[in-house]
Design a protein around this motif. Structure first.
Motif, PDB file in Angstrom:
ATOM      1  N   GLU A   8      30.654  59.644  41.468  1.00 60.60           N
ATOM      2  CA  GLU A   8      31.041  58.329  40.943  1.00 60.60           C
ATOM      3  C   GLU A   8      30.086  57.241  41.427  1.00 60.60           C
ATOM      4  OE1 GLU A   8      35.836  58.303  40.376  1.00 60.60           O
ATOM      5  OE2 GLU A   8      35.096  58.707  42.386  1.00 60.60           O
ATOM      6  N   SER A 154      43.657  42.837  35.434  1.00 63.44           N
ATOM      7  CA  SER A 154      42.989  42.627  34.146  1.00 63.44           C
ATOM      8  C   SER A 154      44.037  42.136  33.159  1.00 63.44           C
ATOM      9  CB  SER A 154      42.398  43.973  33.695  1.00 63.44           C
ATOM     10  OG  SER A 154      41.913  43.871  32.382  1.00 63.44           O
ATOM     11  N   ASP A 167      46.463  45.154  32.360  1.00 62.95           N
ATOM     12  CA  ASP A 167      45.559  46.302  32.308  1.00 62.95           C
ATOM     13  C   ASP A 167      44.823  46.369  30.973  1.00 62.95           C
ATOM     14  OD1 ASP A 167      44.398  48.364  33.568  1.00 62.95           O
ATOM     15  OD2 ASP A 167      45.990  49.813  33.261  1.00 62.95           O
ATOM     16  N   LEU A 169      41.692  45.760  29.971  1.00 66.78           N
ATOM     17  CA  LEU A 169      40.378  46.388  29.797  1.00 66.78           C
ATOM     18  C   LEU A 169      40.524  47.890  29.577  1.00 66.78           C
ATOM     19  CD1 LEU A 169      37.313  45.822  29.819  1.00 66.78           C
ATOM     20  CD2 LEU A 169      37.311  46.392  32.237  1.00 66.78           C
ATOM     21  N   HIS A 170      41.506  48.439  30.256  1.00 71.66           N
ATOM     22  CA  HIS A 170      41.745  49.879  30.145  1.00 71.66           C
ATOM     23  C   HIS A 170      42.045  50.275  28.694  1.00 71.66           C
ATOM     24  CE1 HIS A 170      42.752  53.827  31.576  1.00 71.66           C
ATOM     25  NE2 HIS A 170      43.903  53.784  30.916  1.00 71.66           N
ATOM     26  N   THR A 173      38.909  50.987  26.642  1.00 76.42           N
ATOM     27  CA  THR A 173      37.930  51.932  27.203  1.00 76.42           C
ATOM     28  C   THR A 173      37.129  52.647  26.113  1.00 76.42           C
ATOM     29  OG1 THR A 173      39.481  52.266  28.983  1.00 76.42           O
ATOM     30  CG2 THR A 173      37.677  53.841  28.843  1.00 76.42           C
ATOM     31  N   GLU A 174      37.856  53.118  25.098  1.00 71.78           N
ATOM     32  CA  GLU A 174      37.197  53.935  24.072  1.00 71.78           C
ATOM     33  C   GLU A 174      36.594  53.099  22.944  1.00 71.78           C
ATOM     34  OE1 GLU A 174      36.966  57.235  24.445  1.00 71.78           O
ATOM     35  OE2 GLU A 174      38.033  57.036  26.344  1.00 71.78           O
TER      36      GLU A 174
ATOM     37  N   TRP B  36      28.507  43.547  26.958  1.00 76.31           N
ATOM     38  CA  TRP B  36      29.786  44.191  27.263  1.00 76.31           C
ATOM     39  C   TRP B  36      29.618  45.151  28.442  1.00 76.31           C
ATOM     40  CZ3 TRP B  36      34.660  43.538  26.989  1.00 76.31           C
ATOM     41  CH2 TRP B  36      35.583  44.576  26.942  1.00 76.31           C
ATOM     42  N   ARG B  40      31.690  44.900  31.929  1.00 78.49           N
ATOM     43  CA  ARG B  40      32.513  45.992  32.474  1.00 78.49           C
ATOM     44  C   ARG B  40      32.021  46.410  33.862  1.00 78.49           C
ATOM     45  NH1 ARG B  40      34.371  50.261  28.100  1.00 78.49           N
ATOM     46  NH2 ARG B  40      34.399  51.403  30.040  1.00 78.49           N
ATOM     47  N   ARG B  44      33.883  46.619  37.453  1.00 78.60           N
ATOM     48  CA  ARG B  44      33.841  47.827  38.289  1.00 78.60           C
ATOM     49  C   ARG B  44      33.355  47.477  39.703  1.00 78.60           C
ATOM     50  NH1 ARG B  44      35.722  52.303  39.671  1.00 78.60           N
ATOM     51  NH2 ARG B  44      34.422  54.135  39.859  1.00 78.60           N
TER      52      ARG B  44
END
Lengths: 306, 594
Positions: A8, A154, A167, A169-170, A173-174, B36, B40, B44
């Motif tokens: 990660e 978020s 939440d 942004l979650h 995600t896609e 974007w 993001r 993070r």
């Protein structure tokens, strides 16, 4: 600091290098070489300047042993923090729109899952594609007493109806984002930016008020222990009461619960909305449905159009 | 207390917004949009930088690994355990009372950095004796990437977050007023044994500073009596030992004897951490060599005449025209070198009446005729034998230091001098040169110059003269025999035959086995003599009372017996006695715990 696996950390570093436009090379599975630009602060008569540096980075202690001289990048390390610090200059504001490119059949399948009661009405009439403005804001909340615990929040605020989705942004995600405002018709916002931030702040206050109070209660217990201890020292001499009071106030400052709210970044997003106008039937009048596919949300089911 | 206990409302969490929405809106209107992906990634990064509480893992290890690798620092397990305990159990308030040389400064540096990394400490004040300010600054910058500002002159206390100041500067009225109005996240006080009296400005300053976390560093938290210990603990955490009346009632049999030791130990253990040398914390062995030498006839003549003068003056008691402390100094000087003695004799001659002055001038003239000191022959021999090794020579006197320096220079040996009169920057420069310049083989150090400095890169020490206080001797050795020392340490004690030094060394080495003692024992000796008469005065007493060497030897023998009796007597005052569970009770405690 969050626990991260070496993979990660590596992925994060690579993404950071890509976003910042720095050149890098994966020499092998272990070693990453990157060329970064570093700001050298002014010294004596030399002004501040930018300088290119080559970093040799590894991500596990074993690899560090195999590559002497390479920097080990792990959570908490100087180099990871350096990247994190550097990112504070980036990504503070963004303007994005999200195109909608699914076929009618795919859309109906998704709608059918969300609202099974609509299935008898399929196939639905062709929807009108619009965009809805959202304000996506990230905050860090620092829960501070004599201890410190932080979390990232978020929040997506629907600028049309003021609804706040956590939440946020979650949920995206896609989704594929594209820079700039949406080309389609944009729904009229019901809130100004000032009003939007007032709503967000109110939401945060609510969030803190309903949070598990252990962090407050534990700090209060510790505070009262300390205060009792302090009182023991001063109890016999009333002349020292001013000093006692001053020490007690210091203790209060140390333990009192505070939530420090810091803004991370703000995005103005246009999310697609499919507006369906369903014809009147003998059981219901004409209905307008608004489907927000990225949020998996349908508005207007059961309501009547004017 | 009701008036200060907070209400429910006062203990409700309050939100403090650090960003003004108007500013954010301005930012939006500027339309400086980023991608974007960057947006993001920024989220993070914020997520990765979150503090998620203390889970037993120290952040300093990953953060400083590269730096520590470069400077060769590997914290010892006891140091790591200390840092964890201070942060998790002691809530950031502790007395770090490790024995000399076990790395209290490193522990404090680790705690400061850990709190900084955790976002819990930003405004930090470190108070130290003036002579240690720069050493602290160097340690923090080299080992912890912390860059403090040294306070001096008209200092702007509000402006800087990480400040090192001398206690003497900080307690000046103009500075104290400002400091007491600030709020420090962390206050560190080094050499905290200077804070044992609440009526002193030092104590009041430190007590008056508003702080969240608080560290006191001292190797000798207990010296003279239990009240001082009470004062020190109460400075750190008022009430930990109750009020003084309660403390006296519960824990003091008399000024120097504790009662209810288990309870007291438990209370001290809640605020004090003391690491000691032992099986867990080992230092390389130290080898001590006594180097006896026969003085030249002229040196012996000077020694005997000065000693006779000192004895005669000392015996006069209150009628003496010379201060007894000056006489002790003169006696110690003549043991060191003729050059040291001549300086004091000159000063005495200036002040003395005519008849006395003649006698003193005669002694001075005798001293001035001596152009060399036999000890130096031995020093040169040792330097010759030690090859390229760096060597520290300790002396108590500047005049002796100057002579050693001149003599070595004459013989082509590059030596550096280090003493208390030097400016901080000159001290830094000198130590740096001694460490790095291969040509600079010798550092000639006086007691005051050497206080607190770390010289563990060097392993050979010559005690040109002998301090009469055993703790000072241990302090000298502690400069090289400390954590970080990886090699066997050699201590050479130069002793002139037929002088009091010879008998004194016999007392310290053979009788009470000073170099095999643990620090706690030594503390007990020093504490004992602090409340009776100083060790120096007792040695001087033994000298003055003796008509000849045999008697002097017997007198010092008796002093040694007294020390040994003291050491073996229960109830003698030592912090280690208060903190350590007696062996007989350890079994019981273990059983109770199980």
């Amino acid at each position: 600091m969050a626990a991260l696996s070496p993979e990660e950390v590596k992925a994060f570093i690579i993404e950071t290098l890509e976003v910042s436009g720095a050149s890098y090379r994966l020499v092998d599975e272990a070693l990453l070489m990157a060329e970064v630009t570093v700001e050298i602060p002014p010294m004596f008569f030399a002004p501040a300047r930018l300088e290119k540096q080559t970093l040799n980075l590894v991500f596990t202690p074993e690899d560090s042993a195999n590559y002497p001289g390479a920097e080990l990048v792990i959570p908490g390390s100087y180099r990871l923090n350096w990247f994190l610090d550097g990112l504070k200059e980036r990504g503070n504001y963004t303007l994005q729109h999200f195109p909608y490119e699914r076929t009618p059949a795919e859309t109906e399948a998704a709608l059918g899952v969300l609202c099974p009661e609509l299935k008898p009405l399929f196939p639905l009439p062709t929807p009108k594609l619009q965009a809805r403005p959202f304000l996506l804001v990230h905050y860090t909340l620092s829960y501070q007493t004599d201890e410190l615990h932080e979390e990232l929040v978020s929040l997506g605020l629907d600028m049309v109806n003021g609804a706040i989705t956590p939440d946020f942004l979650h949920l995206l995600t896609e989704a594929e984002a594209r820079p700039g405002a949406a080309g389609t018709a944009v729904e009229t916002p019901g809130y100004s930016l000032e009003e939007a931030f007032t709503l967000l702040h109110r939401h945060l206050e609510q969030l803190v008020a309903t949070k598990d109070r252990r962090w407050v209660d534990d700090a209060r217990t510790r505070y009262e222990e300390e205060l009792t201890c302090l009182y023991q020292y001063y109890q016999e001499d009333q002349r020292d009461f001013t000093v006692f009071r001053s020490h007690a106030l210091d203790l209060y400052d140390k333990f009192r619960p505070r939530v420090l709210v810091r803004l991370v970044n703000v995005g103005l997003l246009s999310l697609p909305v499919l507006v369906y106008t369903l014809p009147a039937t003998n059981r219901r009048s004409k209905t307008v449905l608004r489907y927000l596919p990225l949020l998996g949300k349908v508005e207007g089911t059961g309501s009547s159009a004017p | 207390m009701k008036t200060v206990l907070t209400t429910e409302r006062e203990f409700s969490p309050r939100l403090e917004f650090f960003t003004d929405p108007a500013e954010i809106i301005k930012g939006i209107h500027r339309q400086e949009w980023d991608s974007w992906a960057a947006f993001r990634l920024r989220v993070r990064a914020a997520e990765l930088a979150l503090f998620t509480g203390f889970d037993g893992q120290l952040l300093i290890y990953p953060h400083l690994q590269e730096r520590w690798r470069q400077v060769g620092l590997v914290p010892y397990p006891h140091q790591e355990a200390t840092v964890k305990r201070v942060i998790s159990e002691l809530r950031g308030r502790a007395i770090l009372a490790d024995e000399v040389g076990l790395g209290k400064t490193i522990e404090a540096g680790m705690i400061i950095k850990e709190y900084t990394l955790r976002g819990l400490a930003k405004k930090i004040l470190i108070l130290t004796p003036a002579s240690l300010c720069r050493q602290w600054a160097a340690e923090l910058s080299q080992k912890f990437a912390l860059y403090p500002v040294l306070a001096k002159g008209d200092f702007n206390w509000e402006r800087y977050d990480l400040v090192i100041a001398s206690l003497d500067l900080a307690k000046q009225e103009k500075h104290r007023k400002v400091i007491e109005n600030l709020y420090y996240d962390l206050l560190v006080v080094d050499e905290a044994h200077k804070l044992k009296n609440p009526s002193t400005k030092n104590w009041q300053l430190v007590s008056g500073i508003r702080k969240k976390f608080f560290l006191l560093l001292t190797a000798t938290p207990l010296q003279n009596d239990l009240k001082e210990l009470f004062n020190l603990i109460s400075l750190l955490r008022p009430g930990q030992l109750g009020s003084y009346r309660q403390f006296k009632r519960n824990f003091m049999a008399d000024k120097r004897t504790a009662k209810n030791p288990e309870e007291l130990r438990s209370l001290l253990g809640q605020v004090m951490i003391r690491n000691k040398r032992g099986p867990q914390i080992k230092l390389p062995p130290r080898k001590v060599a006594t180097m006896p030498l026969t003085p030249a006839p002229a040196e012996q003549e000077l020694y005997q005449q000065v000693t006779a003068f000192v004895k005669a003056e000392y015996r006069k008691g209150e009628r003496a025209k010379v201060n007894p402390l000056t006489l002790i100094t003169l006696q110690r000087e003549v043991c060191s070198s003729s050059f040291a003695a001549v300086t004091t004799l000159y000063n005495l001659a200036q002040k003395a009446a005519e008849t006395d002055a003649e006698k003193i001038v005669a002694l001075m003239e005798l001293g001035r005729q001596l152009k060399e000191n036999t000890k130096m022959n031995l020093v040169e021999e040792i330097l010759h034998q030690t090859g390229d090794e760096k060597v520290i020579i300790f002396t108590e006197f500047l005049a002796t230091q100057r002579y050693i320096h001149a003599r070595l220079k004459r013989n082509g040996i590059l030596a550096l001098t280090f003493d208390g009169s030097m400016s901080a920057s000159k001290k830094d420069f000198t130590l740096g040169r001694f460490r790095r310049d291969p040509a600079s083989r010798v550092l000639i150090c006086t007691e005051s110059g050497g206080e607190g400095v770390n010289l563990q890169f060097c392993r050979t020490m010559i005690n040109y003269d002998l301090p009469w206080n055993p703790m000072r001797l241990e302090q000298r050795i502690g400069r090289i025999h400390r954590l970080g020392q990886t090699r066997e340490v050699y201590i050479y004690n130069l002793v002139t035959k037929g002088t009091i030094e010879e008998h004194l060394l016999k007392l310290l080495l053979e009788k009470i086995r000073l170099f095999e003692m643990v620090i706690g024992d030594m503390e007990r000796i020093v504490n004992y003599f602090a409340r009776e008469k100083s060790f120096e005065s007792r040695v001087m007493g033994a000298l003055v009372a003796a008509e000849d060497e045999g008697e002097l030897s017997r007198n010092l023998e008796r002093l040694g017996d007294e020390i040994l009796t003291r050491l073996n007597q229960p109830g003698s005052l030592s912090i280690d006695d208060l903190l350590t569970v007696p062996a007989a009770e350890q079994g019981k405690e273990r059983a109770a715990a199980e």
